[in-house]
Design an enzyme around this catalytic site. Structure first.
Site, PDB file in Angstrom:
ATOM      1  N   ARG A  28      11.701 -70.571  44.622  1.00 41.48           N
ATOM      2  CA  ARG A  28      12.745 -69.669  44.154  1.00 41.48           C
ATOM      3  C   ARG A  28      14.310 -69.838  44.928  1.00 41.48           C
ATOM      4  O   ARG A  28      15.303 -69.485  44.401  1.00 41.48           O
ATOM      5  CB  ARG A  28      12.876 -68.181  44.923  1.00 41.48           C
ATOM      6  CG  ARG A  28      11.436 -67.652  44.335  1.00 41.48           C
ATOM      7  CD  ARG A  28      11.534 -66.085  44.923  1.00 41.48           C
ATOM      8  NE  ARG A  28      12.411 -65.313  44.540  1.00 41.48           N
ATOM      9  CZ  ARG A  28      12.449 -64.490  43.484  1.00 41.48           C
ATOM     10  NH1 ARG A  28      11.492 -64.568  42.518  1.00 41.48           N
ATOM     11  NH2 ARG A  28      13.532 -63.774  43.088  1.00 41.48           N
ATOM     12  N   ASN A 100      18.326 -61.515  48.447  1.00 44.58           N
ATOM     13  CA  ASN A 100      18.328 -62.146  47.330  1.00 44.58           C
ATOM     14  C   ASN A 100      19.081 -61.323  46.349  1.00 44.58           C
ATOM     15  O   ASN A 100      18.970 -60.080  46.058  1.00 44.58           O
ATOM     16  CB  ASN A 100      16.790 -62.089  46.695  1.00 44.58           C
ATOM     17  CG  ASN A 100      16.570 -62.699  45.331  1.00 44.58           C
ATOM     18  OD1 ASN A 100      15.758 -62.039  44.726  1.00 44.58           O
ATOM     19  ND2 ASN A 100      17.348 -63.357  44.805  1.00 44.58           N
ATOM     20  N   GLU A 469      11.044 -78.798  23.547  1.00 39.67           N
ATOM     21  CA  GLU A 469      10.254 -78.388  25.201  1.00 39.67           C
ATOM     22  C   GLU A 469      10.008 -79.619  25.725  1.00 39.67           C
ATOM     23  O   GLU A 469      10.261 -79.855  26.942  1.00 39.67           O
ATOM     24  CB  GLU A 469       8.962 -77.503  24.784  1.00 39.67           C
ATOM     25  CG  GLU A 469       8.351 -77.446  25.771  1.00 39.67           C
ATOM     26  CD  GLU A 469       8.864 -76.843  27.129  1.00 39.67           C
ATOM     27  OE1 GLU A 469      10.024 -76.254  26.828  1.00 39.67           O
ATOM     28  OE2 GLU A 469       8.081 -76.580  28.211  1.00 39.67           O
ATOM     29  N   LYS A 473      11.375 -80.787  29.446  1.00 39.34           N
ATOM     30  CA  LYS A 473      10.389 -81.322  30.425  1.00 39.34           C
ATOM     31  C   LYS A 473      10.798 -82.526  31.034  1.00 39.34           C
ATOM     32  O   LYS A 473      10.781 -82.751  32.336  1.00 39.34           O
ATOM     33  CB  LYS A 473       9.019 -81.414  29.953  1.00 39.34           C
ATOM     34  CG  LYS A 473       8.298 -80.040  29.875  1.00 39.34           C
ATOM     35  CD  LYS A 473       7.965 -79.359  30.992  1.00 39.34           C
ATOM     36  CE  LYS A 473       8.822 -78.264  31.368  1.00 39.34           C
ATOM     37  NZ  LYS A 473       8.806 -77.093  30.740  1.00 39.34           N
ATOM     38  N   LYS A 585      13.017 -71.418  40.010  1.00 42.67           N
ATOM     39  CA  LYS A 585      12.279 -71.012  39.255  1.00 42.67           C
ATOM     40  C   LYS A 585      12.450 -69.523  38.456  1.00 42.67           C
ATOM     41  O   LYS A 585      12.542 -69.451  37.374  1.00 42.67           O
ATOM     42  CB  LYS A 585      10.648 -70.689  39.634  1.00 42.67           C
ATOM     43  CG  LYS A 585       9.667 -70.565  38.469  1.00 42.67           C
ATOM     44  CD  LYS A 585       8.314 -70.876  38.930  1.00 42.67           C
ATOM     45  CE  LYS A 585       7.507 -70.797  37.688  1.00 42.67           C
ATOM     46  NZ  LYS A 585       7.688 -71.784  36.797  1.00 42.67           N
TER      47      LYS A 585
HETATM   48  C1  F6R Z   1      11.604 -74.958  32.387  1.00 46.61           C
HETATM   49  C2  F6R Z   1      11.783 -73.645  32.824  1.00 46.61           C
HETATM   50  C3  F6R Z   1      12.829 -72.747  32.423  1.00 46.61           C
HETATM   51  C4  F6R Z   1      12.233 -71.198  32.101  1.00 46.61           C
HETATM   52  C5  F6R Z   1      13.346 -70.337  31.836  1.00 46.61           C
HETATM   53  C6  F6R Z   1      12.811 -68.981  31.477  1.00 46.61           C
HETATM   54  O1  F6R Z   1      10.523 -75.791  32.742  1.00 46.61           O
HETATM   55  O2  F6R Z   1      10.663 -73.450  33.505  1.00 46.61           O
HETATM   56  O3  F6R Z   1      13.536 -73.144  31.327  1.00 46.61           O
HETATM   57  O4  F6R Z   1      11.423 -71.397  31.020  1.00 46.61           O
HETATM   58  O5  F6R Z   1      14.108 -70.415  33.316  1.00 46.61           O
HETATM   59  O6  F6R Z   1      12.302 -68.542  32.726  1.00 46.61           O
HETATM   60  P1  F6R Z   1      11.102 -67.263  32.336  1.00 46.61           P
HETATM   61  O7  F6R Z   1      10.098 -67.971  31.123  1.00 46.61           O
HETATM   62  O8  F6R Z   1      10.602 -66.811  33.708  1.00 46.61           O
HETATM   63  O9  F6R Z   1      11.810 -66.146  31.845  1.00 46.61           O
END
Ligand code: F6R
Length: 590
Positions: A28, A100, A469, A473, A585
């Site tokens: 995080r 946070n 995608e 990556k 993340k």
């Molecule tokens: C890329 C990645 C980010 C998430 C984005 C949305 O590998 O992980 O692009 O997909 O920040 O996150 P969520 O799916 O948690 O809403």
């Protein structure tokens, strides 16, 4: 701020538990770390840097006491320095806070506090919280009342934990639009941004809702609303186990999670049929379906556009969550929003949902994290059941999103059995894609591409979303610039960038667009491009080929070699795949 917070109160020494737990939240944020425990008095250790490095420097285990809080930071307000690391304290160092989120009105609050004589020692927005609590306590309030009063005045997003030397036996937690979950153990309790943090100790949890305050002791957890009224909260059981949140012998979470795709597709296939059918009916009955998401989840939504068009013959709308508010005037009471998110905490997604709900729209969440904000805000939800995804990059949850979208599309078309069977079939084929032989081949490819500056990916139809995608990556983990595009778009501009040796990954499934994508490949090849074909069979035009079984649901398989390529490119280039620079993340800021 995308940070991780954790608190422990119990009979054991807090610091080793906190250290282990905060490490689980490093995804995080990972620019600074800190910890505070109460022994005879409050003690704090903190510093800028990755958790292991800071621990080597200052030894968190030297903190004694059975109550404590810890933090891993992702800087927003104030640079990455030791003094800006959390915990932050009041003037006398008797109250410590980890936070946070972002306090939007911190400047005016700070000014107020300075006028009253408070001395600040950091540039963070967080520090106003500890001083405000101090101020309310000085005016005669109890610790809990002081946190309540403080929370009422804070604007922005926050989840914070506070400890107070004068009331040693408790941690007070407060939540407003940032995740916070309480772990209920035996003679010990936890509070954290994410359940994976304490899953080793307990899977019994209380999910706090916004504007709730929890008073946590070692054997109780009382929850209050923002007016101070006590509430009855349900204790839920999380189905994840702690093993899933560990590397289990793998070098990185990224490779572990890529390999887990051997099992995760099957888990979607075995979703309870009744709930899939119920949701499918809602989709069929809706007047306008809007998919919203960000990043990788958004790419799954782009695939949904093609999948619903082909299988269900239904038009669905696809929006980036951050752009969605611009289109809210298309919403009616009969619209269905499908919000797709791994974490269920992405601020842009939550904001889009908020906008939709204001218009009376029903919201369905496709989400991986049980109890997440998105799940609790939505009218209906389906879990991805992919298990915890710790690596900052989304891998297994992307293919689970695709799998769930396929299952829903087939069910909407009255072909549930076919959808389920298709997923079971793909699931078996994932094992072939992840064979030792393929992995070795991709390692060799990564070695030969490691010094490249640009990689292009092309595909048509559903494979277009695979290229988007795939590009995401590659760039986020290896820092090589990568661009995904629809094959037909090449000649409208990007072809100008193709030179002798430029690597181009072409996604070539066995379907009606094969002929056209092969023509697009020729356009690149004739300019000297180096073609890496991902396909069910070799073609003369490929300079390098990765052979993938031929299946109807090919996007689930085709992305896996690119995930692996990204991973091995990161290793070749000395990047840490689990923690890409500048990224976290759970993106809880807009
Ligand atoms: C890329 C990645 C980010 C998430 C984005 C949305 O590998 O992980 O692009 O997909 O920040 O996150 P969520 O799916 O948690 O809403």
């Amino acid at each position: 701020m995308m940070c991780g917070i954790v608190g422990y109160i119990g009979e054991k020494k807090a610091s080793p538990i906190l250290l282990e737990s905060i490490k689980k939240l490093e995804y995080r944020g990972y620019d600074s770390v800190g910890m505070s425990t109460i022994d005879d008095r409050i003690k704090i250790l903190k510093g800028a840097g990755r958790i292991d490095d800071v621990h080597k420097r200052i030894n968190f285990h030297s903190l004694n006491g059975n109550t404590g809080i810890s933090h891993t930071r992702w800087a927003t307000h104030g640079g990455v320095t030791d003094s800006n690391a959390h915990p932050q304290t009041d003037c006398k160092g008797k109250i410590a806070v980890v936070h946070n989120g972002i306090i939007e009105n911190y400047l005016e609050l700070k000014e107020d506090l300075i006028k009253k004589g408070h001395k600040f020692s950091s540039e963070t927005d967080t520090e106003v919280i500890s001083h405000m609590i101090e101020d309310y306590i000085n005016s005669g309030k109890s610790f809990r009342e002081a946190v309540l009063e403080t929370s009422r005045r804070l604007q922005g997003l926050f989840a914070f934990l506070a400890i107070n030397e004068k009331e040693k036996d408790k941690i007070i937690a407060s939540k407003h639009r940032c995740p916070l979950v309480i772990g209920i153990g035996s003679n010990e309790n936890f509070a954290a941004s994410d359940v994976v943090s304490f899953l080793k100790h307990t899977n019994k949890v209380i999910f706090l809702d916004d504007d709730e305050i929890a008073e946590i002791t070692k054997d109780s957890c009382k929850v209050f609303d923002i007016t101070g009224k006590q509430k009855n909260k349900e204790i839920s059981q999380v189905r994840w186990n702690s093993e899933e949140a560990q590397k289990l012998g793998h070098k990185h979470f990224m490779i572990k999670e890529i390999l887990e795709q051997k099992e995760t597709i099957d888990r979607v296939a075995s979703h309870d049929r009744k709930s899939i059918e119920k949701i499918a009916k809602m989709i069929n009955d809706a007047y306008g379906v809007f998919f919203v998401a960000c990043g990788t989840s958004y790419h799954a939504c782009i695939s949904a556009g093609y999948i619903f068009s082909k299988i269900t013959k239904k038009h669905v709308n696809i929006f980036l969550a951050s752009e969605f508010p611009n289109f809210s005037h298309f919403l009616t009471k009969n619209t269905l929003m499908i919000a797709v998110s791994q974490s269920g905490e992405t601020a842009d997604v939550l904001e889009a949902v908020r906008v939709a709900k204001e218009k009376g729209v029903k919201v369905l969440a496709l989400v991986n994290v049980m109890g997440s904000s998105l799940m609790r805000m939505s009218d209906y939800s389906l879990l991805l059941n992919a298990g915890p995804e710790i690596c900052v990059l989304a891998t297994k949850t992307f293919t689970s999103q695709l799998a769930l979208i396929y299952l829903l599309a087939y069910t909407c078309a009255g072909r549930y059995e076919e959808g389920k069977k298709g997923l079971e079939d793909v699931s078996k084929k994932v094992k072939d894609v992840l064979s030792e032989e393929n992995i070795q081949k991709i390692k060799n490819l990564a070695n030969s591409l490691k010094d490249e500056e640009n990689i292009y990916l092309i595909g048509r139809g559903l494979s277009y979303s695979t290229t988007l995608e795939g590009a995401l990556k590659l760039k986020e983990v290896s820092y090589i610039h990568a661009e995904g595009l629809a094959g037909g778009e090449l000649k409208h501009g990007t072809l100008a960038l193709i030179e002798r040796g430029t690597p181009c990954i072409a996604i070539v499934p066995e379907n009606e667009s094969r002929h056209d994508i092969l023509s697009n490949i020729m356009e690149i090849k004739s300019r000297g491009g180096y073609i890496i074909g991902i396909s069910n069979r070799n073609e003369d035009v490929f300079d390098f080929s990765i052979i993938i079984p031929d299946v109807e649901m090919h996007p689930i398989l085709m992305i896996i070699p690119i995930q692996l390529l990204g991973y091995y490119l990161a290793l070749e280039r000395g990047c840490n795949p689990d923690f890409p620079r500048n990224l976290a993340k759970s993106v809880t800021v807009k």
